[in-house]
Design an enzyme around this catalytic site. Sequence first.
Site, mmCIF file in Angstrom:
data_model
loop_
_atom_site.group_PDB
_atom_site.id
_atom_site.type_symbol
_atom_site.label_atom_id
_atom_site.label_comp_id
_atom_site.label_asym_id
_atom_site.label_seq_id
_atom_site.Cartn_x
_atom_site.Cartn_y
_atom_site.Cartn_z
ATOM 1 N N ARG A 57 -20.488 5.705 2.712
ATOM 2 C CA ARG A 57 -19.046 5.636 2.988
ATOM 3 C C ARG A 57 -18.786 5.843 4.487
ATOM 4 N NH1 ARG A 57 -20.003 4.678 -1.275
ATOM 5 N NH2 ARG A 57 -19.870 2.689 -0.238
ATOM 6 N N GLN A 87 -4.127 11.222 2.866
ATOM 7 C CA GLN A 87 -5.096 11.573 1.819
ATOM 8 C C GLN A 87 -6.439 10.928 2.125
ATOM 9 O OE1 GLN A 87 -3.060 11.105 -2.282
ATOM 10 N NE2 GLN A 87 -1.688 10.107 -0.848
ATOM 11 N N HIS A 105 -7.459 15.702 2.417
ATOM 12 C CA HIS A 105 -8.711 15.673 1.667
ATOM 13 C C HIS A 105 -9.938 15.699 2.572
ATOM 14 C CE1 HIS A 105 -6.244 13.737 -1.841
ATOM 15 N NE2 HIS A 105 -6.073 15.035 -1.756
HETATM 16 N N1 APR Z 1 -1.150 -2.094 1.651
HETATM 17 C C1 APR Z 1 -0.478 -1.030 1.132
HETATM 18 N N2 APR Z 1 -0.777 -0.492 -0.051
HETATM 19 C C2 APR Z 1 -1.798 -1.026 -0.753
HETATM 20 C C3 APR Z 1 -2.546 -2.127 -0.287
HETATM 21 C C4 APR Z 1 -2.184 -2.672 0.987
HETATM 22 N N3 APR Z 1 -2.832 -3.708 1.516
HETATM 23 N N4 APR Z 1 -3.494 -2.417 -1.208
HETATM 24 C C5 APR Z 1 -3.337 -1.540 -2.207
HETATM 25 N N5 APR Z 1 -2.316 -0.698 -1.948
HETATM 26 C C6 APR Z 1 -1.773 0.410 -2.755
HETATM 27 C C7 APR Z 1 -1.956 0.274 -4.250
HETATM 28 O O1 APR Z 1 -0.889 -0.515 -4.798
HETATM 29 C C8 APR Z 1 -1.870 1.726 -4.701
HETATM 30 O O2 APR Z 1 -0.538 2.147 -4.908
HETATM 31 O O3 APR Z 1 -2.476 1.575 -2.399
HETATM 32 C C9 APR Z 1 -2.466 2.479 -3.496
HETATM 33 C C10 APR Z 1 -3.876 2.978 -3.687
HETATM 34 O O4 APR Z 1 -3.892 3.995 -4.636
HETATM 35 P P1 APR Z 1 -5.184 4.914 -4.858
HETATM 36 O O5 APR Z 1 -6.393 4.049 -4.883
HETATM 37 O O6 APR Z 1 -4.886 5.763 -6.031
HETATM 38 O O7 APR Z 1 -5.266 5.751 -3.506
HETATM 39 P P2 APR Z 1 -4.626 7.166 -3.152
HETATM 40 O O8 APR Z 1 -3.251 7.284 -3.709
HETATM 41 O O9 APR Z 1 -4.829 7.351 -1.708
HETATM 42 O O10 APR Z 1 -5.581 8.137 -3.939
HETATM 43 C C11 APR Z 1 -5.423 9.510 -3.775
HETATM 44 O O11 APR Z 1 -7.476 9.937 -4.983
HETATM 45 O O12 APR Z 1 -9.416 8.708 -4.872
HETATM 46 C C12 APR Z 1 -8.864 9.960 -4.683
HETATM 47 O O13 APR Z 1 -9.153 11.708 -3.149
HETATM 48 C C13 APR Z 1 -9.016 10.320 -3.251
HETATM 49 O O14 APR Z 1 -7.390 10.594 -1.492
HETATM 50 C C14 APR Z 1 -7.681 9.885 -2.664
HETATM 51 C C15 APR Z 1 -6.736 10.234 -3.797
#
Ligand code: APR
Length: 228
Positions: A57, A87, A105
């Site tokens: 990563r 995050q 995080h």
């Molecule tokens: N631009 C903006 N948003 C986007 C894009 C983009 N190009 N592509 C995807 N997304 C959005 C998705 O629609 C979704 O709502 O980003 C979000 C990603 O969600 P997660 O994968 O759940 O990421 P996150 O909310 O940061 O997760 C929180 O979970 O995996 C653990 O600890 C890790 O910090 C992370 C935490």
Amino acid sequence: MKQKLVVLTGAGISAESGLKTFRDSDGLWEGYDINDVATPEAWERNPALVQEFYNMRRKQVLEAEPNAAHYALAKLEEKYDVTIVTQNIDDLHERAGSTNVVHLHGIITRSQSSKNPRLTYPIKGWELRMGELCRLGSQLRPHVVWFGEMVPMIEPAAKICSQAEVFILVGSSLAVYPASGLINYVPGNVPRYIVDPKIPAVYGVPDLIKIEEKATIGLPVLVDELMK
Ligand code: APR
């Protein structure tokens, strides 16, 4: 006095830099079950595998570049007192020029003592090896918060959100507690924007201004508006 602008970012802001989001990939993280690589139990069971996973990563992060969304947020500092609460464990906000970033995080470019989580060090290059020790003599692990661990920065982050005068949420599904609760600390009279191609469900927060776009499209336009 500049207005206080707070941005909460998630994996979505780095998606267009080539770093995959977690929940858009069928519940797997780069092909791995999070229980095998991102929990204290995984580290107990197989530290070498966890180390190797985060080395990969880290390599990916170092090879990635900030995108137009990261740069747009950095530009806001010309007019606002900006704090980014992220995050994400990548360093793309910093590399785009943002100077005030709170990593909820942790950050993958640092290592952390497995005895004392407050003891952290910069990592040279992409690899952290088994046998590399902190000054207390215990193995160094990635400086990231795993599932099931405390989130030490949550209280400062909640305070920052409670003082926001403008608030933007970008690229987070708001599926992970306690980060998901931060938006509820933002005062009710403050303009609150969400930029996400798939707007997440947000409960108990009325009058959200929803920009249903990818970060690199939606954020530069919003930033131009806010800079006027
Ligand atoms: N631009 C903006 N948003 C986007 C894009 C983009 N190009 N592509 C995807 N997304 C959005 C998705 O629609 C979704 O709502 O980003 C979000 C990603 O969600 P997660 O994968 O759940 O990421 P996150 O909310 O940061 O997760 C929180 O979970 O995996 C653990 O600890 C890790 O910090 C992370 C935490």
